[in-house]
Design a protein around this motif. Structure first.
Motif: not given
Length: 144
Positions: A76-84, A101-110, A127-128
């Motif tokens: 599967e390949v999906r393009v979506l907004p980070l907030g979704q 939230e934890a997933w996003r914090a880790g990814h934002e740090a990267f 990112v936003h």
């Protein structure tokens, strides 16, 4: 009978993070069957002038030493907004995140790291919620 590995067609590389401890952790999670999804920035594909990979594409999972350790297949390949990005996707990344939230914090740090900003050619990249991401699901079809 399967062809010997040295005679198979070359596969595109499947690279998780940058070489080093994080890549080693992610590759190990894939090999254990814990990591079956990953998320990248659409901006990465644009910066590298690459097309999105098609469902069914097989790739060679590469470790930090540059070795091919497994063959993966995109399911599967999906393009979506980070907030979704949803909880199931975050859990399926196999990195131990228990919330979006934890997933996003880790990814934002990267994604906000100097290595990523350099790869994107934008020293102030952030990112936003509306940042487009590429959410991929995959399966291991062969260990090498």
């Amino acid at each position: 009978m399967a062809k010997p590995q040295e005679h198979r067609e070359p596969l595109p590389p499947f690279l998780l993070a940058f070489p080093g401890p994080l890549r080693d952790q992610l590759v190990a999670a894939v090999l254990r069957g814990e990591k079956v999804s990953t998320t990248g920035l659409l901006a990465e594909y644009e910066a590298e002038k690459e097309e999105l990979p098609p469902v069914g594409e097989r790739s060679a999972l590469i470790d930090s030493q540059g070795r091919e350790v497994a063959v993966t297949e995109l399911t599967e390949v999906r393009v979506l907004p980070l907030g979704q990005v949803d909880l199931q996707h975050a859990l399926d990344e196999g990195e131990g995140y228990e919330s979006v939230e934890a997933w996003r914090a880790g990814h934002e740090a990267f994604w906000h790291s100097s290595e990523m900003r350099e790869a994107l050619g934008d020293p102030s990249f952030t990112v936003h919620d509306g940042t487009l991401v590429v959410a991929e699901r995959f399966r291991v079809v062969e260990r090498l």
